[in-house]
Design a protein around this motif. Structure first.
Motif, PDB file in Angstrom:
ATOM      1  N   SER A 263       1.034  -1.097   0.320  1.00  0.00           N
ATOM      2  CA  SER A 263       0.255   0.295  -0.329  1.00  0.00           C
ATOM      3  C   SER A 263       1.174   1.742   0.100  1.00  0.00           C
ATOM      4  O   SER A 263       2.131   1.035   0.111  1.00  0.00           O
ATOM      5  CB  SER A 263      -0.545  -0.067   1.155  1.00  0.00           C
ATOM      6  N   TYR A 264       0.731   2.661   0.038  1.00  0.00           N
ATOM      7  CA  TYR A 264       0.807   4.135   0.402  1.00  0.00           C
ATOM      8  C   TYR A 264       1.773   3.500   1.664  1.00  0.00           C
ATOM      9  O   TYR A 264       2.776   4.207   1.788  1.00  0.00           O
ATOM     10  CB  TYR A 264       0.108   4.669  -0.648  1.00  0.00           C
ATOM     11  N   ALA A 265       1.218   3.428   2.527  1.00  0.00           N
ATOM     12  CA  ALA A 265       1.415   3.532   4.156  1.00  0.00           C
ATOM     13  C   ALA A 265       2.456   2.432   3.795  1.00  0.00           C
ATOM     14  O   ALA A 265       3.751   3.370   4.179  1.00  0.00           O
ATOM     15  CB  ALA A 265       0.911   3.259   4.920  1.00  0.00           C
ATOM     16  N   ARG A 266       2.474   1.538   3.178  1.00  0.00           N
ATOM     17  CA  ARG A 266       3.165   0.676   3.553  1.00  0.00           C
ATOM     18  C   ARG A 266       4.997   0.990   3.020  1.00  0.00           C
ATOM     19  O   ARG A 266       5.621   0.843   3.397  1.00  0.00           O
ATOM     20  CB  ARG A 266       3.485  -0.447   3.011  1.00  0.00           C
ATOM     21  N   PHE A 267       4.623   1.738   1.739  1.00  0.00           N
ATOM     22  CA  PHE A 267       6.068   2.102   0.917  1.00  0.00           C
ATOM     23  C   PHE A 267       6.743   3.548   1.802  1.00  0.00           C
ATOM     24  O   PHE A 267       8.001   3.458   0.989  1.00  0.00           O
ATOM     25  CB  PHE A 267       5.674   2.690  -0.553  1.00  0.00           C
ATOM     26  N   CYS A 268       6.051   3.862   2.322  1.00  0.00           N
ATOM     27  CA  CYS A 268       5.975   4.760   2.740  1.00  0.00           C
ATOM     28  C   CYS A 268       6.835   5.086   4.155  1.00  0.00           C
ATOM     29  O   CYS A 268       7.887   5.523   5.208  1.00  0.00           O
ATOM     30  CB  CYS A 268       5.579   6.375   3.208  1.00  0.00           C
ATOM     31  N   THR A 269       6.509   3.161   5.190  1.00  0.00           N
ATOM     32  CA  THR A 269       7.149   3.164   6.077  1.00  0.00           C
ATOM     33  C   THR A 269       7.828   1.744   6.119  1.00  0.00           C
ATOM     34  O   THR A 269       9.260   2.279   6.929  1.00  0.00           O
ATOM     35  CB  THR A 269       5.609   3.036   7.511  1.00  0.00           C
ATOM     36  N   ASP A 270       8.168   1.193   4.993  1.00  0.00           N
ATOM     37  CA  ASP A 270       9.272   0.192   5.723  1.00  0.00           C
ATOM     38  C   ASP A 270      10.461   0.533   5.233  1.00  0.00           C
ATOM     39  O   ASP A 270      10.126   1.245   3.699  1.00  0.00           O
ATOM     40  CB  ASP A 270       8.304  -0.988   4.573  1.00  0.00           C
ATOM     41  N   ARG A 271      11.375   0.415   6.031  1.00  0.00           N
ATOM     42  CA  ARG A 271      13.017   0.767   5.417  1.00  0.00           C
ATOM     43  C   ARG A 271      12.586  -0.223   3.734  1.00  0.00           C
ATOM     44  O   ARG A 271      13.397   0.883   3.221  1.00  0.00           O
ATOM     45  CB  ARG A 271      13.474  -0.629   6.334  1.00  0.00           C
ATOM     46  N   TRP A 272      12.870  -1.697   3.957  1.00  0.00           N
ATOM     47  CA  TRP A 272      13.225  -2.236   2.867  1.00  0.00           C
ATOM     48  C   TRP A 272      12.687  -1.346   1.377  1.00  0.00           C
ATOM     49  O   TRP A 272      13.342  -0.949   0.041  1.00  0.00           O
ATOM     50  CB  TRP A 272      12.874  -3.783   2.845  1.00  0.00           C
ATOM     51  N   LEU A 273      11.588  -1.207   1.731  1.00  0.00           N
ATOM     52  CA  LEU A 273      10.360  -0.702   0.581  1.00  0.00           C
ATOM     53  C   LEU A 273      10.893   0.769  -0.104  1.00  0.00           C
ATOM     54  O   LEU A 273      11.479   1.025  -1.323  1.00  0.00           O
ATOM     55  CB  LEU A 273       9.276  -0.968   0.697  1.00  0.00           C
ATOM     56  N   LYS A 274      10.837   1.557   1.424  1.00  0.00           N
ATOM     57  CA  LYS A 274      11.608   2.808   0.879  1.00  0.00           C
ATOM     58  C   LYS A 274      12.954   3.099   0.153  1.00  0.00           C
ATOM     59  O   LYS A 274      13.593   3.386  -0.751  1.00  0.00           O
ATOM     60  CB  LYS A 274      11.963   4.037   2.053  1.00  0.00           C
ATOM     61  N   LYS A 275      13.815   2.110   0.646  1.00  0.00           N
ATOM     62  CA  LYS A 275      15.295   2.395  -0.164  1.00  0.00           C
ATOM     63  C   LYS A 275      15.528   1.706  -1.302  1.00  0.00           C
ATOM     64  O   LYS A 275      16.211   2.425  -2.601  1.00  0.00           O
ATOM     65  CB  LYS A 275      16.377   0.946   0.483  1.00  0.00           C
ATOM     66  N   SER A 276      14.044   0.662  -2.288  1.00  0.00           N
ATOM     67  CA  SER A 276      13.683   0.320  -3.640  1.00  0.00           C
ATOM     68  C   SER A 276      13.150   1.026  -3.914  1.00  0.00           C
ATOM     69  O   SER A 276      12.881  -0.110  -5.104  1.00  0.00           O
ATOM     70  CB  SER A 276      14.028  -1.255  -3.587  1.00  0.00           C
ATOM     71  N   MET A 277      12.932   1.825  -3.868  1.00  0.00           N
ATOM     72  CA  MET A 277      11.105   2.854  -4.232  1.00  0.00           C
ATOM     73  C   MET A 277      11.881   2.999  -5.754  1.00  0.00           C
ATOM     74  O   MET A 277      10.803   2.595  -6.423  1.00  0.00           O
ATOM     75  CB  MET A 277      10.798   3.786  -3.500  1.00  0.00           C
ATOM     76  N   SER A 278      12.584   3.691  -5.823  1.00  0.00           N
ATOM     77  CA  SER A 278      12.962   4.077  -7.906  1.00  0.00           C
ATOM     78  C   SER A 278      12.527   2.139  -8.224  1.00  0.00           C
ATOM     79  O   SER A 278      12.652   2.180  -9.464  1.00  0.00           O
ATOM     80  CB  SER A 278      14.136   4.640  -7.907  1.00  0.00           C
ATOM     81  N   GLN A 279      13.396   1.503  -8.108  1.00  0.00           N
ATOM     82  CA  GLN A 279      12.969  -0.145  -8.356  1.00  0.00           C
ATOM     83  C   GLN A 279      11.684  -0.562  -9.274  1.00  0.00           C
ATOM     84  O   GLN A 279      11.510  -1.330  -9.807  1.00  0.00           O
ATOM     85  CB  GLN A 279      13.345  -1.069  -7.878  1.00  0.00           C
ATOM     86  N   TRP A 280      11.087   0.078  -7.832  1.00  0.00           N
ATOM     87  CA  TRP A 280       9.073  -0.334  -7.820  1.00  0.00           C
ATOM     88  C   TRP A 280       8.441   0.610  -8.162  1.00  0.00           C
ATOM     89  O   TRP A 280       7.143   0.242  -9.181  1.00  0.00           O
ATOM     90  CB  TRP A 280       8.625  -1.804  -6.457  1.00  0.00           C
ATOM     91  N   LEU A 281       8.628   1.835  -7.707  1.00  0.00           N
ATOM     92  CA  LEU A 281       7.984   2.871  -8.164  1.00  0.00           C
ATOM     93  C   LEU A 281       8.052   4.131  -8.982  1.00  0.00           C
ATOM     94  O   LEU A 281       7.594   5.064  -8.847  1.00  0.00           O
ATOM     95  CB  LEU A 281       6.561   3.532  -7.218  1.00  0.00           C
ATOM     96  N   PHE A 282       9.206   4.232  -9.398  1.00  0.00           N
ATOM     97  CA  PHE A 282      10.148   4.258 -10.340  1.00  0.00           C
ATOM     98  C   PHE A 282      10.471   6.151  -9.959  1.00  0.00           C
ATOM     99  O   PHE A 282      11.728   6.516  -9.737  1.00  0.00           O
ATOM    100  CB  PHE A 282       8.684   5.515 -11.486  1.00  0.00           C
ATOM    101  N   PHE A 283      10.037   6.520  -8.781  1.00  0.00           N
ATOM    102  CA  PHE A 283      10.690   7.833  -7.413  1.00  0.00           C
ATOM    103  C   PHE A 283      11.895   7.074  -7.387  1.00  0.00           C
ATOM    104  O   PHE A 283      11.046   5.840  -6.435  1.00  0.00           O
ATOM    105  CB  PHE A 283       9.411   7.921  -6.867  1.00  0.00           C
ATOM    106  N   ASP A 284      12.302   8.350  -6.605  1.00  0.00           N
ATOM    107  CA  ASP A 284      13.969   7.587  -5.382  1.00  0.00           C
ATOM    108  C   ASP A 284      13.423   8.271  -3.975  1.00  0.00           C
ATOM    109  O   ASP A 284      13.927   7.351  -3.655  1.00  0.00           O
ATOM    110  CB  ASP A 284      15.144   9.014  -6.224  1.00  0.00           C
ATOM    111  N   ALA A 285      12.803   8.942  -3.553  1.00  0.00           N
ATOM    112  CA  ALA A 285      12.381   8.932  -2.745  1.00  0.00           C
ATOM    113  C   ALA A 285      10.777   9.078  -2.175  1.00  0.00           C
ATOM    114  O   ALA A 285       9.208   9.381  -3.537  1.00  0.00           O
ATOM    115  CB  ALA A 285      13.050  10.153  -1.826  1.00  0.00           C
ATOM    116  N   VAL A 286      10.401   8.967  -0.649  1.00  0.00           N
ATOM    117  CA  VAL A 286       8.637   9.687  -0.442  1.00  0.00           C
ATOM    118  C   VAL A 286       8.545  10.658  -0.858  1.00  0.00           C
ATOM    119  O   VAL A 286       7.306  10.558  -1.470  1.00  0.00           O
ATOM    120  CB  VAL A 286       8.415   8.582   1.222  1.00  0.00           C
TER     121      VAL A 286
END
Length: 598
Positions: A263-286
């Motif tokens: 979810s949106y909240a999990r991408f904003c809080t999960d440390r691993w998902l935040k680190k690899s956000m560019s791989q999954w959501l194109f954007f580099d940071a929250v």
């Protein structure tokens, strides 16, 4: 066709039967050919030598150990006859008398001796220092001293049994009759110890054979039981995986499984998902994701989007006012005026769209990770595609001619100055094609076939500003459409302003169409017919144009690296109406990355 070719070649090369050869010899010598001898000549062995020595069908050559030897087929694992003539003669004299050694073994080197003629201590390993290869060889002072009698009994006058047959039919009949005689003796009271020696040996062999058959049957039975047990285990594991996958796909709400839904909240809080956000959501940071969500919300509120179509209310008689009050006090929900709950929040839907497009995952698998059904996932993806398409078209409108001239980099102005032409290169045109599923209709299949890729493809035309920003994307075209036709029908020519020139590749033969708009078309020089190599001037022009046109290839790569187009799977026919919109959205999102041209 190949068989006929070989047969005709054999006829032309003179491969005749023995009878035909004898007939031809008689005709050439003037003798009479006896028809009665034709049958005898057909049975004569073919004495013609095979090419390459005594090669036999099945691979390899016979071991040169003589007619009383092993006569085994030896492949490359055998030991080659020594190159030294004296040592080779010493090897061959182990099987042949000195005066009867065949000449073919003395002349040719390609014959090999089977390893059964050498003991283990006669074989050594040699390693080559340069290549590191390890080979087996026979020691120089050793000869093939393993007698053939240790390997197989010597040949006798008895007929050799058929290959794979344990005993002949006569021996089996004799054994059966002897066992019947022993059975009669035992029935008449004869003790086993009083049986003749030959009958006792037959009985012992029969009992041993029966025990072997019984043991073999038991081993086969155990093997079948183990196979059935393993098969049932595999089937049960498969059923468990299918049930788990079915439960994962059908889970409607987060928290049903042990793993939390994406979810949106999990991408904003999960440390691993935040680190690899560019791989999954194109954007580099929250922060960038939040900024994009606020941009979309500023044009049209995300909260007003309905991702799941409303269910039809059941036709029921509306209750009276008193009954409605009682139902309200009893907290009973009346289905007529109740809205269905949304499976995803608006920002979760945005994250879902970015996740599917960036990773290239199917809607079913991505829906399982977000705990939504496949139908909800498809509805959400289509809605968010149309939503972003309308907003990004407003965010990136058509630029004026002066705005395009102001954005032209200095390197393009230097290029025009070097060419001695006053030119404002504002557009760079290119395209790419992606494999498409094979259509069922014959006409559509023929239209989608690409003679360049040799696949069913769909083509997209991309227009980039000289500053490195994506400016134009066309609708998807079938793979058989040529590049000039694609430019004519895409609407790119309507974006050209007089005095704003365009740079294209060699395949885009649109010089006349662009010049009619009052623009110059920069294209590398093409090779003329029967021209083997380019001249020095043409090579320089090609290199100078390629140096500044290379940025459009990087722009195309920014689109093709998204999972929607970079995955190995072909583009789906069922989503054909989405591919062009997805290309436009990805191109516009790529404009927020670091500029290609500094």
């Amino acid at each position: 066709e190949g068989f006929l070719h070989r047969w005709s070649s054999a006829r032309l090369m003179g491969r005749r039967s023995p009878s035909q050869r004898k007939r031809d010899d008689c005709e050439s010598s003037g003798e009479d050919f006896d028809e009665d001898d034709e049958d005898d000549t057909e049975n004569e062995p073919d004495t013609r030598k095979r090419k390459g020595g005594a090669r036999r069908p099945g691979g390899g050559r016979r071991c040169p150990c003589g007619p009383t030897g092993c006569q085994r087929l030896v492949n490359e694992t055998g030991f080659r006859l020594p190159a030294n003539p004296e040592r080779r003669l010493a090897w061959l004299q182990c099987w042949y008398p000195p005066d009867s050694v065949p000449e073919k073994y003395l002349e040719k080197k390609q014959f090999r001796v089977h390893e059964c003629h050498f003991p283990a201590d006669a074989i050594e390993l040699k390693e080559f220092k340069k290549s590191g290869q390890v080979v087996r060889s026979v020691k120089k002072d050793r000869l093939p001293d393993v007698p053939f009698a240790q390997i197989r009994p010597a040949a006798t006058d008895q007929p050799r049994p058929a290959r794979g047959e344990r005993q002949t039919r006569e021996a089996a009949d004799a054994t059966r009759s002897e066992l019947d005689r022993i059975r009669e003796w035992v029935q008449h009271g004869v003790e086993t110890e009083d049986l003749p020696q030959g009958s006792m040996e037959v009985l012992t062999a029969a009992l041993a054979q029966g025990q072997q058959e019984r043991d073999k049957h038991l081993r086969t039975k155990e093997r079948l039981e183990r196979t059935e047990k393993r098969l049932s285990q595999i089937l049960s594991e498969r059923d468990e995986r299918e049930r788990a996958l079915r439960a994962e796909v059908r889970a409607p709400q987060a928290g049903v499984r042990g793993m939390n839904a994406l979810s949106y909240a999990r991408f904003c809080t999960d440390r691993w998902l935040k680190k690899s956000m560019s791989q999954w959501l194109f954007f580099d940071a929250v922060e960038q994701l939040n900024a994009y969500a606020l941009l979309l919300d500023g044009y049209y509120p995300l909260a007003d989007i309905t991702f799941v179509p409303r269910q039809r209310a059941k036709k029921t008689v509306p209750p009276a006012d008193g009954e409605r009050a009682e139902m309200r006090r009893a907290r009973v929900n009346y289905p007529q005026n109740r809205k269905p709950a949304l499976a995803l929040t608006p920002r979760d839907a945005l994250v879902f769209w970015l996740f599917v497009t960036r990773s290239g995952m199917t809607l079913s698998r991505a829906g399982a990770l977000f705990h939504i059904s496949r139908g909800t996932a498809a509805s959400c993806y289509v809605t968010m595609t149309e939503y972003q398409l309308q907003i990004l078209r407003r965010e990136f409108p058509r630029l004026s001619a002066q705005q395009i001239r102001d954005a032209i980099p200095d390197r393009f102005r230097k290029f025009a100055k070097q060419q001695g032409v006053k030119s404002d290169i504002g557009h760079i045109l290119d395209g790419f094609e992606k494999q498409f599923e094979c259509p069922r209709d014959d006409e559509v299949r023929a239209a989608c076939w690409s003679s360049y890729k040799h696949l069913y493809t769909v083509k997209f035309l991309l227009g980039m500003l000289s500053s490195g920003a994506h400016y134009f994307t066309s609708r998807g075209n079938p793979g058989s459409v040529t590049d000039p036709d694609q430019v004519e029908t895409s609407g790119f020519l309507d974006l050209l302003d007089e005095g704003i020139d365009t740079m294209v590749d060699k395949g885009f033969l649109v010089q006349e169409s662009i010049q009619k708009r009052g623009c110059i078309c920069w294209m590398p020089p093409k090779m003329r017919q029967n021209q083997k190599e380019a001249t020095a001037e043409e090579a320089d022009d090609t290199a100078s144009i390629a140096r500044i046109r290379i940025f459009v290839e990087h722009a195309v790569l920014r689109i093709k690296e998204w999972g929607w187009f970079s995955s190995r799977q072909s583009l789906s026919i069922q989503q054909a109406d989405l591919h062009s919109d997805v290309v436009f959205i990805i191109a516009m999102l790529s404009n927020w990355r670091a500029p290609l041209i500094a």
